[in-house]
Design a protein around this motif. Sequence first.
Motif, PDB file in Angstrom:
ATOM      1  N   GLU A  63      59.411  -4.052  90.764  1.00  0.00           N
ATOM      2  CA  GLU A  63      60.795  -4.040  90.274  1.00  0.00           C
ATOM      3  C   GLU A  63      60.876  -4.617  88.863  1.00  0.00           C
ATOM      4  OE1 GLU A  63      63.897  -5.335  92.931  1.00  0.00           O
ATOM      5  OE2 GLU A  63      62.581  -5.150  94.670  1.00  0.00           O
ATOM      6  N   ALA A  89      59.555   0.410  90.356  1.00  0.00           N
ATOM      7  CA  ALA A  89      60.193   0.640  91.656  1.00  0.00           C
ATOM      8  C   ALA A  89      61.401   1.548  91.512  1.00  0.00           C
ATOM      9  CB  ALA A  89      60.600  -0.695  92.281  1.00  0.00           C
ATOM     10  N   GLU A  90      62.174   1.360  90.457  1.00  0.00           N
ATOM     11  CA  GLU A  90      63.351   2.203  90.255  1.00  0.00           C
ATOM     12  C   GLU A  90      62.956   3.653  90.048  1.00  0.00           C
ATOM     13  OE1 GLU A  90      67.501   2.077  87.675  1.00  0.00           O
ATOM     14  OE2 GLU A  90      65.800   0.813  87.099  1.00  0.00           O
ATOM     15  N   ARG A 131      61.809   5.008  93.491  1.00  0.00           N
ATOM     16  CA  ARG A 131      62.916   5.171  94.433  1.00  0.00           C
ATOM     17  C   ARG A 131      63.876   6.280  94.032  1.00  0.00           C
ATOM     18  NH1 ARG A 131      65.110  -0.683  96.310  1.00  0.00           N
ATOM     19  NH2 ARG A 131      66.721   0.680  97.150  1.00  0.00           N
ATOM     20  N   SER A 132      63.712   6.833  92.844  1.00  0.00           N
ATOM     21  CA  SER A 132      64.519   7.997  92.484  1.00  0.00           C
ATOM     22  C   SER A 132      64.031   9.249  93.195  1.00  0.00           C
ATOM     23  CB  SER A 132      64.480   8.214  90.967  1.00  0.00           C
ATOM     24  OG  SER A 132      63.170   8.555  90.538  1.00  0.00           O
ATOM     25  N   VAL A 160      62.154   8.281  98.612  1.00  0.00           N
ATOM     26  CA  VAL A 160      61.618   6.997  99.064  1.00  0.00           C
ATOM     27  C   VAL A 160      62.789   6.145  99.528  1.00  0.00           C
ATOM     28  CG1 VAL A 160      60.435   4.879  98.378  1.00  0.00           C
ATOM     29  CG2 VAL A 160      59.606   7.077  97.554  1.00  0.00           C
ATOM     30  N   ARG A 209      64.995   2.804 100.986  1.00  0.00           N
ATOM     31  CA  ARG A 209      65.289   1.492 100.401  1.00  0.00           C
ATOM     32  C   ARG A 209      64.273   0.435 100.812  1.00  0.00           C
ATOM     33  NH1 ARG A 209      70.199  -0.645  98.504  1.00  0.00           N
ATOM     34  NH2 ARG A 209      70.121  -2.926  98.297  1.00  0.00           N
ATOM     35  N   HIS A 219      59.231   0.046  99.986  1.00  0.00           N
ATOM     36  CA  HIS A 219      58.334  -0.811  99.218  1.00  0.00           C
ATOM     37  C   HIS A 219      57.947  -2.067 100.003  1.00  0.00           C
ATOM     38  CE1 HIS A 219      59.181   1.425  95.411  1.00  0.00           C
ATOM     39  NE2 HIS A 219      57.976   0.988  95.133  1.00  0.00           N
ATOM     40  N   VAL A 246      68.427  -3.277  92.868  1.00  0.00           N
ATOM     41  CA  VAL A 246      67.025  -3.140  92.488  1.00  0.00           C
ATOM     42  C   VAL A 246      66.805  -3.855  91.157  1.00  0.00           C
ATOM     43  CG1 VAL A 246      65.192  -1.532  91.887  1.00  0.00           C
ATOM     44  CG2 VAL A 246      66.829  -0.947  93.674  1.00  0.00           C
TER      45      VAL A 246
END
Length: 553
Positions: free
Chosen positions: A128, A133-134, A137-138, A141, A143, A146, A285
């Motif tokens: 993050e 991570a952002e 996660r787009s 994936v 929440r 991770h 996030v």
Amino acid sequence: MTAATTTRAPAPARPLTHSGGALAGTRTLIRFNLRRDRVRLPVWVLALFVGTASTASNYTTLYADPADRASVVTTMKSPAGLAMTGPEHYLDDYTFGSMTGHQMLGFMAVLVGLMSVLIITRHTRDEEETNRAELVRSTVVGRHAHLAAALSVAVLANLALALLLAVGLGSMGIDSIDTGGSLLYGFSHAAVGVVFAGVAAVTVQITAHTRGASGMAMAVIGLAYVLRAAGDAGGNDTLSWLSPIGWVQRTYPYVDDRWWPLLLCAALAVLCSGAGFVLSTRRDVGAGLRAARLGSPVASRSLTRPLGFALRLHRSVLAGFGAGLFLMGAMYGSILGNADDMLKNIDQLQEALKDIGGTTMAESFASMVMVVLAVVAAVYVVMAALRPRSEENAGRVEPLLATGLSRARWAGSHLAVALTGGTLVLLLAGLGIGVAGAASAGDSGLLLKLVGAALAYAPALWVTVGVAAVLFGWLPRAASAAWAVPVYAFVVGYLGRLLRFPHWMNNVSPFGHVPQLPAAPMSWTPMAVLTLIAAALILLGLEGFRRRDLQTK
């Protein structure tokens, strides 16, 4: 005649749903994390296994005679001995197996906890903080993917270590009467490792910074060890039962073989992990639950200078190592008064201490353990000297160097903190072992001797900083190779004395050229040579950094 046309309102778009919901993509992230750690994890697991196996093997050699083990029991029954090892119940029948569980399990629990904490923070908060991570996660994936993947990798690493220990110690026949003891000993490591992984799953939700999350989790490990040590030393089982390290030690492998304390570890691990998942839904996030503290509208004058700013970045790690080394030194110092009784029947140690010299056994033993304190201090200086590399990777260097700040001043400020900070933590280690050692041995003159013995390793630490500076300046992608310096120093400088390694191997390490104070006389020539080498390496590293391009991940 025209036909009336009717237009239908478009149907509302269905929300995108991912297979697996909040855990979508977890299996893919597990494979990805294992690939990223394909070198790091095997090194951790094998190092912990080899360290345990070699120590257990040494026990069978050093304490082959029951009289030798009986002399150790006498020493270990002291409060200082129990604080450094574990519960007194192990001493009732001090076989090779119970000796391994008594002397190794508490210490190894700390190392396994560190491994687990670093796994979790690396694959969650660090992702993050670097904005990866952002990006991940787009995609598809969930929440919680991770955190679930990081916990899964931590569990797999701990299980691998548990199986290695169980098979390895079982094949060594560490206790032929109790074949289940090795299995319990191995899984005790896994249990405590998973507990501290769960603790890290909570701390990564609290703060927005990887170092802060790791620091809080490591503070919990330290608190658990202190509670265990205080409870065992004072005969207060209540304090020991407040610590997960105390729980696994009270499984008593090779003695009573209790499995039920591992259920407490499993329950706490599940509770902490579940809390981590819940807390992750209460923040964004990249953010932490603890709001960033508003700073002063005007920066202090020290923060406008490279050295002051670098010290601000390093202060938490420096404070942690300083406190830890002081306590570690105090623990070693507390048994100096019993060194004669503890070591008089151990021929291998007696031979190693004869090579060091010294007028008393306390001085010889102090000179030997001083290497361990210096190696821990070297761990700090490597971390501090490699901090510029992490700043460079994170992309925080370019805005600074776009101003009038030169590369040499920026990198030099971090190296200056590493140099002075390393000397400071050595001083604190010397004060810890000096104060406790003088009180234990009843010799006030030991205080200054032991402080001086600790500070004698400062030039070797400076050379370690120089090696890290050269790698950072000329081979930044290989900068992690600087960790070889403290590892080699420990293996050859400490274990090599017990295993009788050739002397030339110790001469390869800068720590091998330090006078073995207080047992040996002071020699200024190697100190001056090490200082000159350190200065040359640092200048060479700064020149390499000046010549190369910045590299970011």
